[in-house]
Design a protein around this motif. Structure first.
Motif, PDB file in Angstrom:
ATOM      1  N   ILE A  78      30.855  42.841  32.821  1.00 29.18           N
ATOM      2  CA  ILE A  78      31.308  41.745  33.521  1.00 29.18           C
ATOM      3  C   ILE A  78      32.780  42.100  34.056  1.00 29.18           C
ATOM      4  O   ILE A  78      33.029  41.745  35.327  1.00 29.18           O
ATOM      5  CB  ILE A  78      31.468  40.617  32.494  1.00 29.18           C
ATOM      6  N   LEU A  79      33.596  42.959  33.578  1.00 29.38           N
ATOM      7  CA  LEU A  79      34.909  43.564  34.007  1.00 29.38           C
ATOM      8  C   LEU A  79      34.285  44.380  35.127  1.00 29.38           C
ATOM      9  O   LEU A  79      35.200  44.274  36.192  1.00 29.38           O
ATOM     10  CB  LEU A  79      35.622  44.460  32.856  1.00 29.38           C
ATOM     11  N   ASP A  80      33.332  45.059  35.029  1.00 28.96           N
ATOM     12  CA  ASP A  80      32.936  45.893  36.509  1.00 28.96           C
ATOM     13  C   ASP A  80      32.736  45.074  37.548  1.00 28.96           C
ATOM     14  O   ASP A  80      33.302  45.149  38.711  1.00 28.96           O
ATOM     15  CB  ASP A  80      31.881  46.629  36.135  1.00 28.96           C
ATOM     16  N   ASN A  81      31.963  43.880  37.298  1.00 25.01           N
ATOM     17  CA  ASN A  81      31.557  42.934  38.258  1.00 25.01           C
ATOM     18  C   ASN A  81      32.834  42.251  39.021  1.00 25.01           C
ATOM     19  O   ASN A  81      32.955  41.952  40.203  1.00 25.01           O
ATOM     20  CB  ASN A  81      30.453  41.911  37.934  1.00 25.01           C
ATOM     21  N   LEU A  82      34.002  41.796  37.997  1.00 26.62           N
ATOM     22  CA  LEU A  82      34.879  41.206  38.621  1.00 26.62           C
ATOM     23  C   LEU A  82      35.924  42.209  39.461  1.00 26.62           C
ATOM     24  O   LEU A  82      36.502  41.895  40.456  1.00 26.62           O
ATOM     25  CB  LEU A  82      35.872  40.990  37.351  1.00 26.62           C
ATOM     26  N   VAL A  88      36.184  42.987  47.558  1.00 23.69           N
ATOM     27  CA  VAL A  88      35.207  42.543  48.506  1.00 23.69           C
ATOM     28  C   VAL A  88      36.144  41.764  49.591  1.00 23.69           C
ATOM     29  O   VAL A  88      37.018  41.148  49.090  1.00 23.69           O
ATOM     30  CB  VAL A  88      34.080  41.913  48.052  1.00 23.69           C
ATOM     31  N   GLU A  89      35.955  41.913  51.042  1.00 25.86           N
ATOM     32  CA  GLU A  89      36.715  41.505  51.820  1.00 25.86           C
ATOM     33  C   GLU A  89      36.372  40.078  51.942  1.00 25.86           C
ATOM     34  O   GLU A  89      34.939  39.962  51.970  1.00 25.86           O
ATOM     35  CB  GLU A  89      36.720  42.169  53.052  1.00 25.86           C
ATOM     36  N   THR A  90      37.167  38.894  51.998  1.00 22.64           N
ATOM     37  CA  THR A  90      36.626  37.660  52.230  1.00 22.64           C
ATOM     38  C   THR A  90      37.764  36.815  53.192  1.00 22.64           C
ATOM     39  O   THR A  90      38.802  37.147  53.097  1.00 22.64           O
ATOM     40  CB  THR A  90      36.648  36.922  50.873  1.00 22.64           C
ATOM     41  N   LYS A  91      37.060  35.822  53.677  1.00 24.39           N
ATOM     42  CA  LYS A  91      38.210  35.086  54.613  1.00 24.39           C
ATOM     43  C   LYS A  91      38.986  34.119  53.782  1.00 24.39           C
ATOM     44  O   LYS A  91      39.891  33.663  54.261  1.00 24.39           O
ATOM     45  CB  LYS A  91      37.362  34.481  55.712  1.00 24.39           C
ATOM     46  N   ASP A  92      38.218  33.772  52.615  1.00 26.78           N
ATOM     47  CA  ASP A  92      39.246  32.647  51.809  1.00 26.78           C
ATOM     48  C   ASP A  92      39.969  33.448  50.852  1.00 26.78           C
ATOM     49  O   ASP A  92      39.721  34.078  49.840  1.00 26.78           O
ATOM     50  CB  ASP A  92      38.043  31.823  50.884  1.00 26.78           C
ATOM     51  N   GLU A  93      41.197  33.537  51.070  1.00 28.88           N
ATOM     52  CA  GLU A  93      42.505  34.247  50.281  1.00 28.88           C
ATOM     53  C   GLU A  93      42.502  33.419  48.828  1.00 28.88           C
ATOM     54  O   GLU A  93      42.784  34.254  47.988  1.00 28.88           O
ATOM     55  CB  GLU A  93      43.628  34.299  51.283  1.00 28.88           C
ATOM     56  N   GLY A  98      41.868  34.062  43.140  1.00 28.59           N
ATOM     57  CA  GLY A  98      41.409  33.338  41.659  1.00 28.59           C
ATOM     58  C   GLY A  98      40.697  34.441  41.002  1.00 28.59           C
ATOM     59  O   GLY A  98      40.840  34.875  39.947  1.00 28.59           O
ATOM     60  N   ILE A  99      39.841  35.227  41.809  1.00 33.41           N
ATOM     61  CA  ILE A  99      39.103  36.314  41.331  1.00 33.41           C
ATOM     62  C   ILE A  99      40.107  37.328  40.821  1.00 33.41           C
ATOM     63  O   ILE A  99      39.993  37.854  39.636  1.00 33.41           O
ATOM     64  CB  ILE A  99      38.197  36.886  42.356  1.00 33.41           C
ATOM     65  N   GLU A 100      41.038  37.928  41.438  1.00 38.22           N
ATOM     66  CA  GLU A 100      42.345  38.641  40.980  1.00 38.22           C
ATOM     67  C   GLU A 100      42.991  37.996  39.909  1.00 38.22           C
ATOM     68  O   GLU A 100      43.188  38.995  38.899  1.00 38.22           O
ATOM     69  CB  GLU A 100      43.057  38.922  42.118  1.00 38.22           C
ATOM     70  N   LEU A 101      43.111  36.880  39.665  1.00 39.08           N
ATOM     71  CA  LEU A 101      43.835  36.465  38.626  1.00 39.08           C
ATOM     72  C   LEU A 101      43.054  36.375  37.278  1.00 39.08           C
ATOM     73  O   LEU A 101      43.382  36.778  36.239  1.00 39.08           O
ATOM     74  CB  LEU A 101      44.587  34.779  38.905  1.00 39.08           C
ATOM     75  N   VAL A 102      41.564  36.105  37.355  1.00 43.40           N
ATOM     76  CA  VAL A 102      40.855  36.142  36.444  1.00 43.40           C
ATOM     77  C   VAL A 102      40.570  37.525  35.794  1.00 43.40           C
ATOM     78  O   VAL A 102      40.680  37.936  34.681  1.00 43.40           O
ATOM     79  CB  VAL A 102      39.655  35.675  36.703  1.00 43.40           C
ATOM     80  N   LEU A 103      40.450  38.513  36.824  1.00 42.87           N
ATOM     81  CA  LEU A 103      40.332  40.056  36.514  1.00 42.87           C
ATOM     82  C   LEU A 103      41.710  40.396  35.788  1.00 42.87           C
ATOM     83  O   LEU A 103      41.584  41.236  34.641  1.00 42.87           O
ATOM     84  CB  LEU A 103      40.170  40.817  37.842  1.00 42.87           C
ATOM     85  N   LYS A 104      42.779  39.955  36.337  1.00 41.56           N
ATOM     86  CA  LYS A 104      44.229  40.313  35.581  1.00 41.56           C
ATOM     87  C   LYS A 104      44.011  39.727  34.089  1.00 41.56           C
ATOM     88  O   LYS A 104      44.548  40.509  33.271  1.00 41.56           O
ATOM     89  CB  LYS A 104      45.319  39.842  36.155  1.00 41.56           C
ATOM     90  N   GLN A 105      43.845  38.621  33.848  1.00 42.79           N
ATOM     91  CA  GLN A 105      43.770  38.063  32.682  1.00 42.79           C
ATOM     92  C   GLN A 105      42.760  38.736  31.793  1.00 42.79           C
ATOM     93  O   GLN A 105      43.110  39.072  30.602  1.00 42.79           O
ATOM     94  CB  GLN A 105      43.268  36.320  32.741  1.00 42.79           C
ATOM     95  N   PHE A 106      41.442  38.986  32.079  1.00 45.24           N
ATOM     96  CA  PHE A 106      40.664  39.940  31.395  1.00 45.24           C
ATOM     97  C   PHE A 106      41.135  41.079  30.863  1.00 45.24           C
ATOM     98  O   PHE A 106      41.257  41.576  29.931  1.00 45.24           O
ATOM     99  CB  PHE A 106      39.409  40.012  32.321  1.00 45.24           C
ATOM    100  N   GLN A 107      41.749  41.956  31.958  1.00 43.96           N
ATOM    101  CA  GLN A 107      42.542  42.912  31.723  1.00 43.96           C
ATOM    102  C   GLN A 107      43.433  43.197  30.647  1.00 43.96           C
ATOM    103  O   GLN A 107      43.627  44.016  29.876  1.00 43.96           O
ATOM    104  CB  GLN A 107      42.762  43.626  32.823  1.00 43.96           C
ATOM    105  N   ASP A 108      44.607  42.040  30.788  1.00 45.28           N
ATOM    106  CA  ASP A 108      45.755  41.916  29.972  1.00 45.28           C
ATOM    107  C   ASP A 108      45.281  41.525  28.383  1.00 45.28           C
ATOM    108  O   ASP A 108      45.469  42.016  27.530  1.00 45.28           O
ATOM    109  CB  ASP A 108      46.735  40.712  30.162  1.00 45.28           C
ATOM    110  N   THR A 109      44.064  40.857  28.331  1.00 44.46           N
ATOM    111  CA  THR A 109      43.480  40.553  26.895  1.00 44.46           C
ATOM    112  C   THR A 109      42.728  41.881  26.465  1.00 44.46           C
ATOM    113  O   THR A 109      43.069  41.890  25.200  1.00 44.46           O
ATOM    114  CB  THR A 109      42.219  39.398  27.226  1.00 44.46           C
TER     115      THR A 109
END
Length: 170
Positions: A78-82, A88-93, A98-109
């Motif tokens: 799951i971490l790898d997928n996040l 991935v490049e996206t037009k919706d910043e 949001g994805i980066e915040l969830v990833l950071k929260q996962f890593q911090d945990t």
């Protein structure tokens, strides 16, 4: 007169109680050798109990780390997928944030629970930590130097949860 007889009987009973107590105390006195034996047994049992407590604490910690590593191992894909989704490049910043915040929260945990990434690129290959999936010849790199990482590895303390999949030079 009856009262005096009762008083005398009470006095006699009290004296008998005192004498009985003295006899009991004399009987309770333990010989020195028996006392030393009991003292030695007490000290040995106390030492055994202290060792038992230490051993139990180590076993609990080991069991906790084992269970934690099993749970984390299941969550690493799951971490790898996040991480891949964050790259991935996206037009919706806002979506990307949001994805980066969830990833950071996962890593911090994971860090809070003692999970660490295994360093790979630029390090010397260590079969205890890394899994070589390929090798390349590169004169600019040192011998057994890791030049690329396919999949991150993780560990808790000294226990490896997942080995890093790497490409090794020379």
């Amino acid at each position: 007169m009856a009262e005096k007889n009762e008083e005398l009987e009470n006095d006699v009973k009290q004296e008998e109680k005192v004498e009985n107590k003295k006899e009991k105390k004399e009987q309770e006195i333990v010989p020195k050798s028996e006392y030393n034996e009991l003292d030695d047994r007490y000290k040995r049992i106390l030492a055994e109990f202290e060792n038992f407590k230490k051993r139990s604490a180590k076993e609990r910690e080991s069991l906790y780390n084992s269970i934690l590593s099993d749970v984390v191992e299941v969550m690493l894909p799951i971490l790898d997928n996040l991480e891949n989704a964050a790259k991935v490049e996206t037009k919706d910043e806002e979506y990307k944030k949001g994805i980066e915040l969830v990833l950071k929260q996962f890593q911090d945990t994971l860090k809070a629970k003692g999970v660490e990434e295994i360093k790979a690129v630029g390090e010397t290959f260590d079969p205890e930590l890394h899994e070589a999936v390929s090798s390349v010849q590169d004169d600019t790199k040192g011998e057994k130097e890791i030049v690329q990482e396919y999949r991150k590895g993780y560990k808790i303390g000294t226990k490896v949860i997942r080995h890093s999949m790497v490409v090794v030079a020379n």
